[in-house]
Design a protein around this motif. Sequence first.
Motif, PDB file in Angstrom:
ATOM      1  N   VAL A   1      11.848   0.865  -6.136  1.00  0.00           N
ATOM      2  CA  VAL A   1      12.023   1.614  -7.443  1.00  0.00           C
ATOM      3  C   VAL A   1      13.033   0.910  -8.238  1.00  0.00           C
ATOM      4  CG1 VAL A   1      13.318   3.700  -8.538  1.00  0.00           C
ATOM      5  CG2 VAL A   1      11.691   4.075  -6.588  1.00  0.00           C
ATOM      6  N   VAL A   2      14.129  -0.120  -7.696  1.00  0.00           N
ATOM      7  CA  VAL A   2      14.853  -0.698  -8.329  1.00  0.00           C
ATOM      8  C   VAL A   2      14.332  -1.977  -9.313  1.00  0.00           C
ATOM      9  CG1 VAL A   2      16.987  -2.215  -8.245  1.00  0.00           C
ATOM     10  CG2 VAL A   2      16.825  -0.164  -7.148  1.00  0.00           C
ATOM     11  N   MET A   3      13.363  -2.309  -8.551  1.00  0.00           N
ATOM     12  CA  MET A   3      12.467  -3.416  -8.939  1.00  0.00           C
ATOM     13  C   MET A   3      11.769  -3.144 -10.324  1.00  0.00           C
ATOM     14  SD  MET A   3      11.227  -5.184  -5.434  1.00  0.00           S
ATOM     15  CE  MET A   3      10.236  -6.559  -6.240  1.00  0.00           C
TER      16      MET A   3
ATOM     17  N   VAL B   1       0.774  -1.272   0.013  1.00  0.00           N
ATOM     18  CA  VAL B   1       0.099   0.143  -0.044  1.00  0.00           C
ATOM     19  C   VAL B   1       0.878   1.262   0.001  1.00  0.00           C
ATOM     20  CG1 VAL B   1      -0.283   0.002   2.465  1.00  0.00           C
ATOM     21  CG2 VAL B   1      -1.993   1.105   1.164  1.00  0.00           C
ATOM     22  N   CYS B   2       2.154   1.122   0.554  1.00  0.00           N
ATOM     23  CA  CYS B   2       2.814   2.367   0.577  1.00  0.00           C
ATOM     24  C   CYS B   2       4.185   2.233  -0.092  1.00  0.00           C
ATOM     25  CB  CYS B   2       2.993   3.222   1.962  1.00  0.00           C
ATOM     26  SG  CYS B   2       3.896   4.520   2.110  1.00  0.00           S
ATOM     27  N   GLU B   3       5.072   1.483   0.468  1.00  0.00           N
ATOM     28  CA  GLU B   3       6.635   1.494   0.042  1.00  0.00           C
ATOM     29  C   GLU B   3       6.577   0.735  -1.338  1.00  0.00           C
ATOM     30  OE1 GLU B   3       9.256  -1.762   1.983  1.00  0.00           O
ATOM     31  OE2 GLU B   3       8.396  -0.444   3.632  1.00  0.00           O
ATOM     32  N   PHE B   4       5.986  -0.269  -1.578  1.00  0.00           N
ATOM     33  CA  PHE B   4       6.154  -0.929  -2.719  1.00  0.00           C
ATOM     34  C   PHE B   4       5.146  -0.247  -3.961  1.00  0.00           C
ATOM     35  CE2 PHE B   4       5.178  -3.987  -6.131  1.00  0.00           C
ATOM     36  CZ  PHE B   4       6.272  -4.287  -6.331  1.00  0.00           C
ATOM     37  N   SER B   5       4.074   0.089  -3.598  1.00  0.00           N
ATOM     38  CA  SER B   5       3.453   0.880  -4.640  1.00  0.00           C
ATOM     39  C   SER B   5       4.131   2.150  -4.895  1.00  0.00           C
ATOM     40  CB  SER B   5       1.766   1.140  -4.147  1.00  0.00           C
ATOM     41  OG  SER B   5       1.919   2.048  -3.060  1.00  0.00           O
ATOM     42  N   THR B   6       4.723   3.031  -4.144  1.00  0.00           N
ATOM     43  CA  THR B   6       5.093   4.205  -4.403  1.00  0.00           C
ATOM     44  C   THR B   6       6.504   3.743  -5.148  1.00  0.00           C
ATOM     45  OG1 THR B   6       4.366   5.075  -2.172  1.00  0.00           O
ATOM     46  CG2 THR B   6       6.404   6.087  -3.453  1.00  0.00           C
ATOM     47  N   GLY B   7       7.404   2.961  -4.839  1.00  0.00           N
ATOM     48  CA  GLY B   7       8.745   2.888  -5.500  1.00  0.00           C
ATOM     49  C   GLY B   7       8.330   2.131  -7.029  1.00  0.00           C
ATOM     50  N   TYR B   8       7.525   0.931  -6.795  1.00  0.00           N
ATOM     51  CA  TYR B   8       7.408   0.119  -8.082  1.00  0.00           C
ATOM     52  C   TYR B   8       6.625   1.056  -9.043  1.00  0.00           C
ATOM     53  CZ  TYR B   8       6.545  -4.103 -10.957  1.00  0.00           C
ATOM     54  OH  TYR B   8       6.211  -5.212 -11.708  1.00  0.00           O
ATOM     55  N   GLY B   9       5.674   1.525  -8.447  1.00  0.00           N
ATOM     56  CA  GLY B   9       4.691   2.526  -9.501  1.00  0.00           C
ATOM     57  C   GLY B   9       5.385   3.830  -9.999  1.00  0.00           C
ATOM     58  N   THR B  10       6.130   4.412  -9.450  1.00  0.00           N
ATOM     59  CA  THR B  10       6.766   5.530  -9.761  1.00  0.00           C
ATOM     60  C   THR B  10       7.667   5.201 -11.050  1.00  0.00           C
ATOM     61  OG1 THR B  10       6.788   6.680  -7.569  1.00  0.00           O
ATOM     62  CG2 THR B  10       8.448   7.192  -9.163  1.00  0.00           C
ATOM     63  N   ALA B  11       8.236   3.921 -10.711  1.00  0.00           N
ATOM     64  CA  ALA B  11       9.357   3.398 -12.015  1.00  0.00           C
ATOM     65  C   ALA B  11       8.759   3.010 -13.217  1.00  0.00           C
ATOM     66  CB  ALA B  11      10.362   2.317 -11.431  1.00  0.00           C
ATOM     67  N   ILE B  12       7.753   2.170 -13.129  1.00  0.00           N
ATOM     68  CA  ILE B  12       7.145   1.580 -14.362  1.00  0.00           C
ATOM     69  C   ILE B  12       6.204   2.591 -14.899  1.00  0.00           C
ATOM     70  CG2 ILE B  12       7.181  -0.720 -13.272  1.00  0.00           C
ATOM     71  CD1 ILE B  12       4.383  -0.616 -12.984  1.00  0.00           C
ATOM     72  N   ASN B  13       5.671   3.696 -14.098  1.00  0.00           N
ATOM     73  CA  ASN B  13       4.782   4.527 -14.802  1.00  0.00           C
ATOM     74  C   ASN B  13       5.636   5.906 -15.236  1.00  0.00           C
ATOM     75  OD1 ASN B  13       2.252   3.137 -14.260  1.00  0.00           O
ATOM     76  ND2 ASN B  13       2.246   4.025 -12.077  1.00  0.00           N
ATOM     77  N   THR B  14       6.938   5.896 -15.002  1.00  0.00           N
ATOM     78  CA  THR B  14       7.650   6.918 -15.435  1.00  0.00           C
ATOM     79  C   THR B  14       8.704   6.412 -16.324  1.00  0.00           C
ATOM     80  OG1 THR B  14       7.260   8.001 -13.355  1.00  0.00           O
ATOM     81  CG2 THR B  14       9.198   8.795 -14.616  1.00  0.00           C
ATOM     82  N   THR B  15       9.557   5.670 -15.856  1.00  0.00           N
ATOM     83  CA  THR B  15      10.676   5.465 -16.934  1.00  0.00           C
ATOM     84  C   THR B  15      10.435   4.531 -18.379  1.00  0.00           C
ATOM     85  OG1 THR B  15      13.007   4.683 -16.761  1.00  0.00           O
ATOM     86  CG2 THR B  15      11.413   3.286 -15.655  1.00  0.00           C
ATOM     87  N   LYS B  16      10.970   5.086 -19.115  1.00  0.00           N
ATOM     88  CA  LYS B  16      10.905   4.197 -20.393  1.00  0.00           C
ATOM     89  C   LYS B  16      12.313   4.281 -21.140  1.00  0.00           C
ATOM     90  CE  LYS B  16       6.194   3.608 -20.640  1.00  0.00           C
ATOM     91  NZ  LYS B  16       6.158   3.900 -19.550  1.00  0.00           N
ATOM     92  N   ALA B  17      13.132   4.692 -20.161  1.00  0.00           N
ATOM     93  CA  ALA B  17      14.830   4.822 -20.428  1.00  0.00           C
ATOM     94  C   ALA B  17      15.637   3.733 -20.253  1.00  0.00           C
ATOM     95  CB  ALA B  17      15.050   6.270 -19.802  1.00  0.00           C
TER      96      ALA B  17
ATOM     97  N   ALA C   1      10.714  -2.486 -15.960  1.00  0.00           N
ATOM     98  CA  ALA C   1      10.696  -1.601 -17.001  1.00  0.00           C
ATOM     99  C   ALA C   1      11.787  -1.771 -18.216  1.00  0.00           C
ATOM    100  CB  ALA C   1      10.498  -0.145 -16.905  1.00  0.00           C
ATOM    101  N   ALA C   2      12.603  -2.718 -17.883  1.00  0.00           N
ATOM    102  CA  ALA C   2      13.657  -3.308 -18.853  1.00  0.00           C
ATOM    103  C   ALA C   2      14.979  -2.102 -18.987  1.00  0.00           C
ATOM    104  CB  ALA C   2      12.742  -3.256 -20.125  1.00  0.00           C
ATOM    105  N   ALA C   3      15.122  -1.445 -17.893  1.00  0.00           N
ATOM    106  CA  ALA C   3      16.059  -0.530 -18.015  1.00  0.00           C
ATOM    107  C   ALA C   3      17.431  -1.363 -17.753  1.00  0.00           C
ATOM    108  CB  ALA C   3      16.139   0.393 -16.584  1.00  0.00           C
ATOM    109  N   SER C   4      18.595  -0.854 -18.893  1.00  0.00           N
ATOM    110  CA  SER C   4      19.613  -2.026 -18.830  1.00  0.00           C
ATOM    111  C   SER C   4      20.776  -1.640 -17.858  1.00  0.00           C
ATOM    112  CB  SER C   4      20.064  -1.613 -20.321  1.00  0.00           C
ATOM    113  OG  SER C   4      20.397  -0.158 -20.409  1.00  0.00           O
ATOM    114  N   ARG C   5      20.946  -0.390 -17.438  1.00  0.00           N
ATOM    115  CA  ARG C   5      21.674   0.114 -16.370  1.00  0.00           C
ATOM    116  C   ARG C   5      20.871   0.838 -15.200  1.00  0.00           C
ATOM    117  NH1 ARG C   5      27.300   3.286 -16.964  1.00  0.00           N
ATOM    118  NH2 ARG C   5      28.225   2.383 -15.102  1.00  0.00           N
ATOM    119  N   ILE C   6      21.096   0.071 -14.049  1.00  0.00           N
ATOM    120  CA  ILE C   6      20.549   0.861 -12.823  1.00  0.00           C
ATOM    121  C   ILE C   6      21.672   0.993 -11.767  1.00  0.00           C
ATOM    122  CG2 ILE C   6      18.775   0.568 -11.083  1.00  0.00           C
ATOM    123  CD1 ILE C   6      17.335  -1.491 -12.946  1.00  0.00           C
ATOM    124  N   ILE C   7      21.637   2.455 -11.433  1.00  0.00           N
ATOM    125  CA  ILE C   7      22.911   2.645 -10.425  1.00  0.00           C
ATOM    126  C   ILE C   7      22.203   2.919  -9.146  1.00  0.00           C
ATOM    127  CG2 ILE C   7      24.649   4.069  -9.937  1.00  0.00           C
ATOM    128  CD1 ILE C   7      25.224   4.598 -12.931  1.00  0.00           C
ATOM    129  N   ALA C   8      22.518   2.080  -8.149  1.00  0.00           N
ATOM    130  CA  ALA C   8      21.876   2.363  -6.850  1.00  0.00           C
ATOM    131  C   ALA C   8      22.947   3.277  -5.900  1.00  0.00           C
ATOM    132  CB  ALA C   8      21.531   1.036  -6.098  1.00  0.00           C
TER     133      ALA C   8
END
Length: 367
Positions: free
Chosen positions: A208-210, A177-193, A215-222
């Motif tokens: 967000v990393v997940m 309801v919070c941490e996962f939906s916020t992070g995961y949703g932000t990434a898949i609803n934003t990034t196409k890069a 969203a098929a990002a090829s490079r993810i820097i944490a």
Amino acid sequence: VIRCGAAVAWAVGKPLSVEEVEVAPPKAGEVHVKIVATGICCTDEHLLEGCLPDADFPVIPGHEGAGIVKSVGEGVTSRGTQNGMCIIPGDKVIPLCLPQCGECSFCLNPKSNYCLKSHVSEPQNLLPDKTSRFTCKGKRIHHFLWVSTFAEYTGIPEYAVAKIDAAAPLDKVCLLVCEFSTGYGTAINTTKAPTCTVFGLGGVGLSVVMGCKAAAASRIIAVDINKDKFARAKELGATDSISPWDFKKPIEEVLTEMTGYGMDDSFKVIGHADTMAAALASCNINTGICVMVGVPASGSAISVDPMLLLCGHTWKGTLLGGWKMRDFIPKLVSSYLEKKFNSDLLLTHTLPIAKVNEGFELLCAGK
């Protein structure tokens, strides 16, 4: 009236106290929920520190819960439908820290997931009729975001409750309801890069990393100062992990050198104002998108070079991942049951409510 246990914050900066509280029956349009499991989030810590605007004490915190409907107020079963199904006693539900009234201009806008009933527009310290369902030692106890999941029983408006699949394990899906939906949703609803940077590797940052991986990002820097989190980030999809403390130059310069022209997308998942400018500056100067995810302290200010925006940067925020919560939480739970993602990897400790203060100590220690 139900008597049950709850973790009460009597004042700013004080440890939580587990007390016996009285919970009044639901009024018209309300749902009475027995909380089975709840997570601890940095937003709860911000509340206890006095960093959230318009919060009143004493209060029962908690907003990442899941439970079972015990009873409903007048009109709920006759008018309160969700996807054609009524909410009735015995249903498994997730309380929503972002309501969806379905009537305001924002709820009716398909591009919006905001609701005028939310705390940003109208404090959710009391229920809509401006009264509380909680009392303790003869004193009124305030709600938190209407849900107050640190109580064994809580009363919530029906439009801040999502009915979920009966097969869902409540001790696992409460995180959605919070941490996962916020992070995961932000990434898949934003990034196409293809390239993304994630600043902060708490539960939201790891989500967000997940999402970036999905969203098929090829490079993810944490990016995090706590290197103990790097192994988990790699397990979830990060290709690189770096600590700002390992460099003498600003982290945005490091990231620009690593990528040539900056990242396509960056996600700021830390509630510190100084990190916002670094996250923005680490993006591609023309096409980069920087998303602010972490909640800064109330009254925070930031200084930004306007040329970063003039050159084409996009700087935006997100609220619970951009999803209309009452519509999408049931779908997220179904996706969890179908094993489309593994949010269980975000779980680190399981504690009884009596050890809630120990849980906050672990949270603040980055564990």
